[in-house]
Design a protein around this motif. Structure first.
Motif: not given
Length: 157
Positions: A67-72
């Motif tokens: 989810e962190n990659h998607a947020k970035i």
């Protein structure tokens, strides 16, 4: 290609190009996502927002598990939509299909002339003709060879 990109500390444009080319290789999905994250970050830091936005869009289309990659990626995409410009011109067109030269790491776009290694079938720009293949180190690029023959009926006449 990734090792070559990391060696290019002082050439930001070439770093971005190599990262962009790497995203078009036929990789497993997890590795493809890592390549997209790397290219997105390199282009974003160099203020090439339109190109970084393209990588962010492709990353989001792959449904990243982290989810962190998607947020970035969503943040980069928003920044790209606000200011859809590139600070520097890259030798990269994501809309035109291409393969990467095995020796120079430059794109060979559809319709351009190229030469191949008779052993591993890697493609090269015509200037590499007659040189040892840098991918397999076994054959001379563009050499006329018969290949592996296992029976006399395969011999060309």
């Amino acid at each position: 290609m990734e090792l070559k990109r990391r060696e290019m500390n002082n050439d930001s444009v070439r770093q971005q190009e190599l990262a962009a080319y790497f995203t078009h290789l036929n990789l497993q999905l997890a590795h493809q996502r890592l390549a997209l994250i790397s290219a997105m970050n390199v282009c974003f830091k160099a203020k090439n927002l339109a190109t970084a936005g393209n990588f962010a869009r492709r990353l989001l289309e792959s449904n990243p598990a982290n989810e962190n990659h998607a947020k970035i990626a969503r943040q980069v995409l928003q920044a790209s939509e606000r200011n859809n410009t590139d600070a520097s011109q890259l030798n990269y067109d994501y809309r035109n299909p291409f393969v990467v030269c095995g020796a120079t790491y430059f794109p060979i776009y559809k319709g351009q002339k190229y030469t191949t290694c008779p052993y591993c079938s890697s493609r090269f720009v015509p200037a590499q003709e007659g040189k040892l293949c840098s991918v397999c180190d076994l054959a001379v690029v563009s050499a006329d060879t018969s290949g592996l023959l296992s029976s006399p009926s395969q011999v060309r006449r």
